[in-house]
Scaffold this motif. Structure first.
Motif, PDB file in Angstrom:
ATOM      1  N   PRO A   1      -8.264   9.348   0.041  1.00  0.00           N
ATOM      2  CA  PRO A   1      -8.012  10.621   0.704  1.00  0.00           C
ATOM      3  C   PRO A   1      -7.026  11.510  -0.051  1.00  0.00           C
ATOM      4  N   ILE A   2      -7.316  12.802  -0.046  1.00  0.00           N
ATOM      5  CA  ILE A   2      -6.424  13.815  -0.612  1.00  0.00           C
ATOM      6  C   ILE A   2      -6.192  14.846   0.482  1.00  0.00           C
ATOM      7  N   VAL A   3      -4.956  14.960   0.940  1.00  0.00           N
ATOM      8  CA  VAL A   3      -4.620  15.846   2.052  1.00  0.00           C
ATOM      9  C   VAL A   3      -3.708  16.956   1.547  1.00  0.00           C
ATOM     10  N   LEU A   4      -4.122  18.207   1.742  1.00  0.00           N
ATOM     11  CA  LEU A   4      -3.289  19.355   1.408  1.00  0.00           C
ATOM     12  C   LEU A   4      -2.536  19.762   2.667  1.00  0.00           C
ATOM     13  N   PHE A   5      -1.223  19.759   2.592  1.00  0.00           N
ATOM     14  CA  PHE A   5      -0.418  20.084   3.775  1.00  0.00           C
ATOM     15  C   PHE A   5       0.083  21.527   3.667  1.00  0.00           C
ATOM     16  N   GLY A   6      -0.285  22.343   4.668  1.00  0.00           N
ATOM     17  CA  GLY A   6       0.133  23.745   4.678  1.00  0.00           C
ATOM     18  C   GLY A   6      -1.055  24.670   4.528  1.00  0.00           C
TER      19      GLY A   6
ATOM     20  N   SER B   1       0.842  -1.191   0.000  1.00  0.00           N
ATOM     21  CA  SER B   1       0.000   0.000   0.000  1.00  0.00           C
ATOM     22  C   SER B   1       0.879   1.243   0.000  1.00  0.00           C
ATOM     23  N   ALA B   2       0.522   2.221  -0.819  1.00  0.00           N
ATOM     24  CA  ALA B   2       1.391   3.375  -1.002  1.00  0.00           C
ATOM     25  C   ALA B   2       0.600   4.676  -0.995  1.00  0.00           C
ATOM     26  N   ILE B   3       1.280   5.765  -0.680  1.00  0.00           N
ATOM     27  CA  ILE B   3       0.723   7.107  -0.751  1.00  0.00           C
ATOM     28  C   ILE B   3       1.621   7.929  -1.676  1.00  0.00           C
ATOM     29  N   SER B   4       1.018   8.650  -2.610  1.00  0.00           N
ATOM     30  CA  SER B   4       1.765   9.558  -3.471  1.00  0.00           C
ATOM     31  C   SER B   4       1.889  10.916  -2.784  1.00  0.00           C
ATOM     32  N   VAL B   5       3.104  11.423  -2.743  1.00  0.00           N
ATOM     33  CA  VAL B   5       3.375  12.725  -2.124  1.00  0.00           C
ATOM     34  C   VAL B   5       3.845  13.678  -3.214  1.00  0.00           C
ATOM     35  N   PHE B   6       3.153  14.816  -3.342  1.00  0.00           N
ATOM     36  CA  PHE B   6       3.489  15.807  -4.354  1.00  0.00           C
ATOM     37  C   PHE B   6       3.988  17.080  -3.693  1.00  0.00           C
ATOM     38  N   GLY B   7       4.727  17.872  -4.439  1.00  0.00           N
ATOM     39  CA  GLY B   7       5.222  19.146  -3.942  1.00  0.00           C
ATOM     40  C   GLY B   7       6.250  19.719  -4.886  1.00  0.00           C
ATOM     41  N   SER B   8       6.666  20.926  -4.635  1.00  0.00           N
ATOM     42  CA  SER B   8       7.524  21.657  -5.551  1.00  0.00           C
ATOM     43  C   SER B   8       8.941  21.102  -5.621  1.00  0.00           C
ATOM     44  N   ALA B   9       9.467  21.045  -6.854  1.00  0.00           N
ATOM     45  CA  ALA B   9      10.874  20.713  -7.048  1.00  0.00           C
ATOM     46  C   ALA B   9      11.776  21.840  -6.573  1.00  0.00           C
TER      47      ALA B   9
ATOM     48  N   ALA C   1      -1.407   4.096  -5.743  1.00  0.00           N
ATOM     49  CA  ALA C   1      -1.504   4.817  -4.472  1.00  0.00           C
ATOM     50  C   ALA C   1      -2.895   4.666  -3.887  1.00  0.00           C
ATOM     51  N   GLN C   2      -2.952   4.691  -2.566  1.00  0.00           N
ATOM     52  CA  GLN C   2      -4.230   4.665  -1.855  1.00  0.00           C
ATOM     53  C   GLN C   2      -4.631   6.058  -1.387  1.00  0.00           C
ATOM     54  N   GLY C   3      -3.818   7.067  -1.674  1.00  0.00           N
ATOM     55  CA  GLY C   3      -4.138   8.427  -1.286  1.00  0.00           C
ATOM     56  C   GLY C   3      -3.036   9.379  -1.704  1.00  0.00           C
TER      57      GLY C   3
ATOM     58  N   LEU D   1       4.696   8.134   7.035  1.00  0.00           N
ATOM     59  CA  LEU D   1       3.920   7.244   6.157  1.00  0.00           C
ATOM     60  C   LEU D   1       4.483   5.826   6.190  1.00  0.00           C
ATOM     61  N   VAL D   2       5.805   5.707   6.177  1.00  0.00           N
ATOM     62  CA  VAL D   2       6.418   4.376   6.277  1.00  0.00           C
ATOM     63  C   VAL D   2       6.098   3.737   7.623  1.00  0.00           C
ATOM     64  N   ASP D   3       6.176   4.517   8.694  1.00  0.00           N
ATOM     65  CA  ASP D   3       5.853   3.987  10.017  1.00  0.00           C
ATOM     66  C   ASP D   3       4.402   3.503  10.097  1.00  0.00           C
ATOM     67  N   ALA D   4       3.528   4.113   9.267  1.00  0.00           N
ATOM     68  CA  ALA D   4       2.118   3.721   9.237  1.00  0.00           C
ATOM     69  C   ALA D   4       1.869   2.545   8.295  1.00  0.00           C
TER      70      ALA D   4
END
Length: 249
Positions: A196-201, A70-78, A164-166, A97-100
């Motif tokens: 789930p889609i989580v916006l961080f910030g 099971s995986a989560i895709s993490v996006f953000g600026s280069a 990805a699952q989220g 995420l790995v710990d989870a």
């Protein structure tokens, strides 16, 4: 070698599943064009050949990622700087995420992507990078354990969603927004099972969320409940809890 001299050009020609008539009839046969040692090499730049390249990218991507946990895709600026709070948040998110129990998938580049991959690797999890061929070559960052480079954005985007699952979305630019709205559209239209889609910030995403509510929803271009398709947080533990809760892990 085409039609022998003195032989009339046929009015109808069948080349595999393709039917050609009149002026669209081509000289020779498919086998002849394949086996000729001389001839124009322009065919490698044609759309049918591109279809084969596209197919090969799907095959390589599926083969490389099919056995991911099971995986989560993490996006953000280069462009996120290594000494910035956003970079540190990316590292903590990757680690959490790995710990989870998740693998971490990013675009494989520098900045926020590198941060999440770094966190995943430090936590001894599976760190995945899906790169893209660009005029300004970036390459996969050093923290990627499984890396796949793509020519085509749309093939790469499918891999982000399929495996990805989220999504966790850190502050980013046009590429990040592209991935975000692609996911929101797929979930909204039920083309994929909701995830789930989580916006961080919260400070970074506030303007976008206000615009969606005050312009898009208020103008009747989206429904009020569409704002429930994503969550916004500043807390790493909450971000991971949200994806964990909705994925059933």
């Amino acid at each position: 070698m085409g039609i022998p001299e003195g032989v009339a050009k046929p009015e109808e020609q069948r080349l595999g599943p393709v039917l050609r008539r009149r002026d669209q009839v081509q000289p020779g046969t498919t086998d002849q064009r394949l086996l000729d040692t001389e001839g124009d090499s322009e065919w490698v730049h044609t759309d049918p050949w591109r279809v084969m390249r596209i197919q090969s990218e799907f095959v390589e991507g599926f083969g490389a990622l099919a056995e991911l946990p099971s995986a989560i895709s993490v996006f953000g600026s280069a462009r996120t700087k290594p000494d910035s709070p956003e970079y540190e948040a990316g590292v903590r998110i990757g680690r959490a995420l790995v710990d989870a129990g998740f693998a971490v998938i990013t675009g494989g580049g520098p900045g926020a992507m590198e941060a999440a991959n770094k966190g995943a690797r430090e936590a001894k999890g599976v760190s995945v990078g899906l790169g893209i061929e660009l005029p300004f070559e970036q390459g996969l960052n050093a923290h990627v354990d499984i890396g796949v480079n793509f020519r085509y954005f749309f093939v790469r985007k499918m891999m982000f969603v399929k495996y990805a699952q989220g999504f966790v979305v850190l502050p980013g630019g046009l590429g990040t927004l592209d991935e975000l709205f692609e996911a929101l559209t797929l979930v909204q239209t039920r083309k994929i099972t909701r995830f789930p889609i989580v916006l961080f910030g919260t400070e970074y995403w506030k303007g976008l969320v206000d615009w969606l509510r005050d312009s898009v929803v208020a103008g009747g271009k989206a429904a009020e409940h569409d704002l429930l398709l994503f969550h916004v947080t500043d807390d790493v533990e909450e971000a991971v809890a949200l994806v964990t809760k909705e994925t059933g892990k």
